[in-house]
Design a protein around this motif. Structure first.
Motif, short mmCIF file in Angstrom:
data_model
loop_
_atom_site.label_atom_id
_atom_site.label_comp_id
_atom_site.label_asym_id
_atom_site.label_seq_id
_atom_site.Cartn_x
_atom_site.Cartn_y
_atom_site.Cartn_z
N UNK A 1 0.86 -1.18 0.00
CA UNK A 1 0.00 0.00 0.00
C UNK A 1 0.89 1.23 0.00
N UNK A 2 0.62 2.13 -0.91
CA UNK A 2 1.34 3.40 -0.99
C UNK A 2 0.36 4.51 -0.68
N UNK A 3 0.73 5.41 0.22
CA UNK A 3 -0.11 6.55 0.60
C UNK A 3 0.64 7.83 0.27
N UNK A 4 0.06 8.66 -0.55
CA UNK A 4 0.64 9.95 -0.91
C UNK A 4 -0.47 11.00 -0.88
N UNK A 5 -0.15 12.18 -1.36
CA UNK A 5 -1.16 13.23 -1.54
C UNK A 5 -1.16 13.68 -2.99
N UNK B 1 12.84 -0.10 2.51
CA UNK B 1 13.46 -0.66 1.29
C UNK B 1 12.53 -0.54 0.09
N UNK B 2 11.24 -0.82 0.29
CA UNK B 2 10.29 -0.74 -0.82
C UNK B 2 9.54 0.59 -0.86
N UNK B 3 9.72 1.41 0.20
CA UNK B 3 9.06 2.72 0.31
C UNK B 3 7.54 2.59 0.19
N UNK B 4 7.00 1.62 0.92
CA UNK B 4 5.55 1.45 0.97
C UNK B 4 5.22 0.62 2.21
N UNK B 5 3.95 0.50 2.53
CA UNK B 5 3.50 -0.43 3.56
C UNK B 5 3.47 -1.81 2.90
N UNK B 6 4.17 -2.76 3.49
CA UNK B 6 4.44 -4.00 2.75
C UNK B 6 4.31 -5.24 3.63
#
Length: 279
Positions: A45-49, A83-88
């Motif tokens: 899961x990636x969270x941005x704006x 490492x993956x720059x996301x919730x993993x």
């Protein structure tokens, strides 16, 4: 029939005219954007704006959210992974299961549901020249097995290219080349077929700068993936495709007032396809 459909598409492209249109883009307050995936390769899961349409900077995943993915008898909390720059989570999804996403971030609560369908094993892929109106068009032909031939299924395909040609911007960098979504209506019984238009022979020979991103060069390495998705994910990617280039936001399948999507996806990959121009 396949050639006839391509002829119609190609004629429409040739007959269309282009006109510069000025859009008055209005700045709006940033919205939360969530991109969630449960796949046979893991969960992320990636969270941005959101950003203004003229802002090309890539957003970094924001930490500090509570991210849960649940299904029958299973609950997985995803933690932010540098490492993956996301919730993993490395936990793979299972075909036939329905997954629920729950995200608590700042003052918002966001939810979505998606079903994972069986994978479509790829049987063959090949490049092929096709003649249309005295012009030769390079296509990429894909055949796969339909895992549910009596039901309508939805798919996302993607071709990535890694090239070391001087014209390409990222030497040895893998970049998206072609992608789209489709359903299996009109395919032969028990099979999934897709013919992807790559480039014209004329464009390849003339090698103009405006065509560099479309031209395949000798030795380019192609990775192709075919992903089984559900209807809600298909609708999201269809609207994303339709809105490309005009700044329109795709239709989110996540509740709570955010942008983005959640999809359970079964991915089949064919990698290391080296392009060699055929006579």
């Amino acid at each position: 029939m396949k050639r006839f459909l391509h002829l119609i598409i190609y004629i429409a492209v040739l007959a269309s005219c282009t006109k510069e249109i000025s859009f008055d883009y209005h700045e709006t307050a940033p919205q939360v954007v969530i991109e969630g995936r449960v796949t046979n390769e893991g969960m992320s899961v990636v969270i941005t704006r959101s950003r203004n349409v003229t802002d090309s900077a890539k957003g970094r995943c924001i930490e500090g959210a509570l991210v849960l993915i649940t299904s029958e008898g299973m609950m997985e909390q995803l933690w932010y992974d540098e490492a993956t720059q996301c919730y993993y989570s490395p936990r793979a999804g299972i075909a036939g299961q329905t997954y629920q996403l729950s995200v608590d971030f700042e003052d918002g609560h966001y939810e979505s549901t998606s079903q994972m369908f069986p994978p479509a094993p790829i049987q063959s892929v090949e490049f092929e020249w096709m003649s249309v109106m005295k012009e030769r068009i390079m296509t990429f032909e894909m055949w796969a097995e339909d895992p549910q031939p009596d039901e309508r299924n939805y798919y996302l395909y993607r071709m990535d290219r890694r090239s070391s040609h001087p014209h390409t911007e990222g030497l040895s960098k893998t970049e998206a080349y072609r992608w789209s979504v489709f359903d299996d209506r009109g395919c032969p019984p028990g099979l999934i077929f897709r013919d992807i238009i790559c480039m014209s022979e004329k464009a390849a020979d003339e090698d103009k700068e405006e065509d560099w991103k479309d031209i395949l060069y000798e030795g380019d390495v192609i990775t192709f993936s075919l992903t089984a998705i559900d209807r809600s994910a298909y609708d999201f990617f269809t609207s994303l495709r339709a809105g490309q280039g005009n700044g329109a936001n795709p239709r989110s399948n996540i509740t709570g007032g955010c942008q983005g999507y959640f999809a359970a996806m079964n991915i089949t990959v064919v990698d290391t396809i080296v392009y060699h121009r055929m006579p």
